[in-house]
Write a protein that holds these residues in place. Structure first.
Motif, PDB file in Angstrom:
ATOM      1  N   LEU A 286       9.102  -6.738  12.780  1.00  0.00           N
ATOM      2  CA  LEU A 286       9.298  -5.293  12.655  1.00  0.00           C
ATOM      3  C   LEU A 286       9.050  -4.590  13.988  1.00  0.00           C
ATOM      4  O   LEU A 286       9.866  -3.784  14.444  1.00  0.00           O
ATOM      5  CB  LEU A 286       8.358  -4.736  11.594  1.00  0.00           C
ATOM      6  CG  LEU A 286       8.309  -3.209  11.499  1.00  0.00           C
ATOM      7  CD1 LEU A 286       9.574  -2.682  10.839  1.00  0.00           C
ATOM      8  CD2 LEU A 286       7.075  -2.744  10.722  1.00  0.00           C
ATOM      9  N   ALA A 287       7.915  -4.896  14.620  1.00  0.00           N
ATOM     10  CA  ALA A 287       7.546  -4.204  15.858  1.00  0.00           C
ATOM     11  C   ALA A 287       8.562  -4.464  16.965  1.00  0.00           C
ATOM     12  O   ALA A 287       8.944  -3.544  17.709  1.00  0.00           O
ATOM     13  CB  ALA A 287       6.154  -4.631  16.303  1.00  0.00           C
ATOM     14  N   SER A 288       9.029  -5.697  17.096  1.00  0.00           N
ATOM     15  CA  SER A 288       9.991  -6.011  18.151  1.00  0.00           C
ATOM     16  C   SER A 288      11.345  -5.365  17.870  1.00  0.00           C
ATOM     17  O   SER A 288      12.065  -4.981  18.804  1.00  0.00           O
ATOM     18  CB  SER A 288      10.149  -7.527  18.304  1.00  0.00           C
ATOM     19  OG  SER A 288      10.622  -8.118  17.109  1.00  0.00           O
ATOM     20  N   ALA A 289      11.700  -5.217  16.590  1.00  0.00           N
ATOM     21  CA  ALA A 289      12.970  -4.576  16.237  1.00  0.00           C
ATOM     22  C   ALA A 289      12.942  -3.080  16.510  1.00  0.00           C
ATOM     23  O   ALA A 289      14.001  -2.453  16.625  1.00  0.00           O
ATOM     24  CB  ALA A 289      13.294  -4.833  14.765  1.00  0.00           C
ATOM     25  N   GLN A 290      11.740  -2.497  16.618  1.00  0.00           N
ATOM     26  CA  GLN A 290      11.617  -1.060  16.841  1.00  0.00           C
ATOM     27  C   GLN A 290      11.377  -0.693  18.305  1.00  0.00           C
ATOM     28  O   GLN A 290      11.114   0.459  18.618  1.00  0.00           O
ATOM     29  CB  GLN A 290      10.458  -0.509  15.990  1.00  0.00           C
ATOM     30  CG  GLN A 290      10.719  -0.570  14.490  1.00  0.00           C
ATOM     31  CD  GLN A 290       9.565  -0.019  13.673  1.00  0.00           C
ATOM     32  OE1 GLN A 290       8.421   0.025  14.136  1.00  0.00           O
ATOM     33  NE2 GLN A 290       9.849   0.404  12.442  1.00  0.00           N
ATOM     34  N   LEU A 291      11.507  -1.663  19.205  1.00  0.00           N
ATOM     35  CA  LEU A 291      11.245  -1.388  20.624  1.00  0.00           C
ATOM     36  C   LEU A 291      12.255  -0.431  21.229  1.00  0.00           C
ATOM     37  O   LEU A 291      11.918   0.339  22.134  1.00  0.00           O
ATOM     38  CB  LEU A 291      11.255  -2.698  21.423  1.00  0.00           C
ATOM     39  CG  LEU A 291      10.077  -3.640  21.210  1.00  0.00           C
ATOM     40  CD1 LEU A 291      10.299  -4.938  21.967  1.00  0.00           C
ATOM     41  CD2 LEU A 291       8.774  -2.990  21.632  1.00  0.00           C
ATOM     42  N   GLY A 292      13.503  -0.480  20.751  1.00  0.00           N
ATOM     43  CA  GLY A 292      14.531   0.362  21.356  1.00  0.00           C
ATOM     44  C   GLY A 292      14.662   0.068  22.835  1.00  0.00           C
ATOM     45  O   GLY A 292      14.701  -1.083  23.268  1.00  0.00           O
ATOM     46  N   THR A 293      14.675   1.126  23.635  1.00  0.00           N
ATOM     47  CA  THR A 293      14.806   0.967  25.090  1.00  0.00           C
ATOM     48  C   THR A 293      13.461   1.083  25.807  1.00  0.00           C
ATOM     49  O   THR A 293      13.419   1.226  27.030  1.00  0.00           O
ATOM     50  CB  THR A 293      15.766   2.019  25.652  1.00  0.00           C
ATOM     51  OG1 THR A 293      15.284   3.337  25.319  1.00  0.00           O
ATOM     52  CG2 THR A 293      17.166   1.841  25.070  1.00  0.00           C
ATOM     53  N   THR A 294      12.361   1.022  25.062  1.00  0.00           N
ATOM     54  CA  THR A 294      11.036   1.100  25.690  1.00  0.00           C
ATOM     55  C   THR A 294      10.916   0.029  26.778  1.00  0.00           C
ATOM     56  O   THR A 294      11.143  -1.149  26.524  1.00  0.00           O
ATOM     57  CB  THR A 294       9.935   0.863  24.651  1.00  0.00           C
ATOM     58  OG1 THR A 294      10.078   1.795  23.583  1.00  0.00           O
ATOM     59  CG2 THR A 294       8.556   1.019  25.271  1.00  0.00           C
ATOM     60  N   PRO A 295      10.568   0.412  28.014  1.00  0.00           N
ATOM     61  CA  PRO A 295      10.437  -0.588  29.080  1.00  0.00           C
ATOM     62  C   PRO A 295       9.167  -1.419  28.904  1.00  0.00           C
ATOM     63  O   PRO A 295       8.063  -0.877  28.850  1.00  0.00           O
ATOM     64  CB  PRO A 295      10.375   0.257  30.358  1.00  0.00           C
ATOM     65  CG  PRO A 295       9.878   1.594  29.912  1.00  0.00           C
ATOM     66  CD  PRO A 295      10.348   1.792  28.500  1.00  0.00           C
TER      67      PRO A 295
END
Length: 443
Positions: A286-295
């Motif tokens: 879940l957390a990795s799927a919600q990263l979006g474009t966060t550097p």
């Protein structure tokens, strides 16, 4: 993606925080095992959140639902040659069924050459601990051979059961599969080898159900938005206290929270306690799927890390220079004896981040054999984890996080899908990832 940035304010009059080991001791003793979706898991996570708020943080719960599982009073009893209840533990996602009786058959290592010698249909199979089958392959074999159930002999002696999931995807198992104490499994094998018929009665009351749970996250702001993610799974199996797996990681992240209060960092640091790791990496997926474009400069995974003797770039060559700079800056005996390693492996919370193109690292931190042999069972308790192990391991981890968070030459980057595929094929991990349902790169 809009990200919540939690500012840290520390009260000068605040009481001294509990030591990481003292915090872990109370968490283990007061709640026991933290099976995802259980009352114990939710209560223990609220205790952690309370402790973090006392440190001046505002931790954020990130709720989610997942296919869950709860253990019932599962029974496997010998009917013949004489009555005896066996020491067993159903694997996660075993589904409830009415009691049935069946004869048993020795499957050996479940090679075709073993199976072709015996009649399996309608029987309960006893499987050797040395089998090369992944769990999904075991399930497929058992169904194809008409087995009614499988008893998997544990690899450790002394009555160990090694609780674990039977379904990495959360799908209910089509037949019950149990871990069986090694001593009893060998007894059953000896009886069969002498031609003694053995009949069992089996009843499973464990059940699959959707559960609500959460990850817990806090963010320590840096001068730039690029972030170092440091994660540890919060959940455990239910037979013991989960002190080693992964209470050690919980305490190490807590130690990081204590150490980073009021810190001036270059990169932002995100601490995240994942749920659902034991049942299929649900929280980190879940957390990795919600990263979006966060550097992201890197993800550091703390899963059963003892006192580090090496740091592992997990196959990502571009991360090695930063780790070597940190190793070089450590003086004399503080340097890690195995230095910087670069070997990828899968099956913990770094894997979903790697699949998202994020570089990951962890530590080579052995846990003493006399303790680690008890993990996933009733003896995974706080007395197996010494205060010195927590203090010494946390000191190295805190130093590593501070160094990486201060490294201005370390830039955020993401791998392309083709580069990510090579990260796994280079280490021959395709077969295991496919068996776990993690492979995302073609047929």
């Amino acid at each position: 993606r809009a990200m919540l940035v939690v500012c840290v304010g520390v009260s000068l009059g605040a009481a001294e925080p509990a030591t990481p080991h003292a915090f872990l001791e109370k968490l283990c003793d007061d709640f026991g095992g933290r099976l995802t979706g259980s009352v114990a898991n939710a209560g223990a996570m609220e205790r952690l959140a309370t402790e973090l708020r006392a440190l001046g943080y505002a931790p954020e719960k990130i709720p989610f639902t997942m296919p869950g599982w709860e253990r019932g009073d599962d029974r496997v009893e010998v009917l013949a040659p004489f009555a005896r209840r066996l020491r067993v533990a159903a694997l996660g996602y075993a589904e409830a069924h009415a009691a049935f009786d069946a004869d048993i058959v020795d499957l050996g290592n479940a090679k075709d050459s073993d199976l072709d010698k015996v009649e399996t249909r309608g029987r309960i199979g006893v499987l050797a601990p040395t089998t090369a089958l992944q769990t999904s392959e075991l399930v497929a074999m058992a169904v194809a051979r008409g087995l009614r159930a499988v008893l998997f002999i544990n690899r450790e002696g002394g009555g160990q059961l090694l609780a674990r999931t039977g379904s990495f995807s959360g799908t209910p198992l089509p037949i019950p599969i149990y871990s069986l104490a090694q001593e009893e499994g060998r007894w059953l094998q000896r009886l069969l080898a002498r031609g003694t018929p053995v009949r069992l009665r089996m009843e499973t009351k464990s059940r699959c159900r959707e559960v609500a749970t959460a990850n817990l996250r806090l963010v320590v702001p840096g001068r730039v938005v690029s972030r170092l993610v440091v994660g540890a799974h919060f959940d455990s199996w239910d037979l013991g206290q989960g002190a080693m797996d992964n209470g050690i990681g919980i305490a190490q992240l807590y130690a990081l929270a204590v150490a980073l209060r009021g810190a001036t960092l270059h990169h932002t640091v995100e601490l995240i306690w994942f749920n659902g790791e034991e049942q299929g990496l649900a929280g980190s997926r879940l957390a990795s799927a919600q990263l979006g474009t966060t550097p992201i400069v890197a993800m550091m995974n703390l899963d059963m890390v003892g006192v580090p003797i090496g740091v592992n770039a997990l196959g990502d060559d571009s991360l090695v220079p930063a780790l070597e700079r940190w190793q070089a800056a450590r003086q004399g005996t503080a340097r890690l004896v195995k230095g910087v390693e670069n070997i990828n492996w899968v099956g913990s919370d770094h894997t979903p981040y790697q699949l998202a193109g994020v570089r990951a690292l962890t530590f080579n931190g052995p846990i003493p054999r006399e303790s680690v042999r008890h993990y996933h069972d009733m003896a995974d308790t706080i007395d197996k984890v010494s205060p010195q192990l927590i203090d010494d391991s946390a000191a190295v981890i805190v130093d590593g996080v501070r160094a990486l968070a201060a490294d201005e030459t370390l830039q955020a980057e993401r791998r392309s899908p083709s580069e990510t595929e090579k990260l796994f094929t280079r280490f021959g991990l395709e077969k295991r990832m496919k068996a776990m349902g993690l492979w995302a790169f073609g047929p």
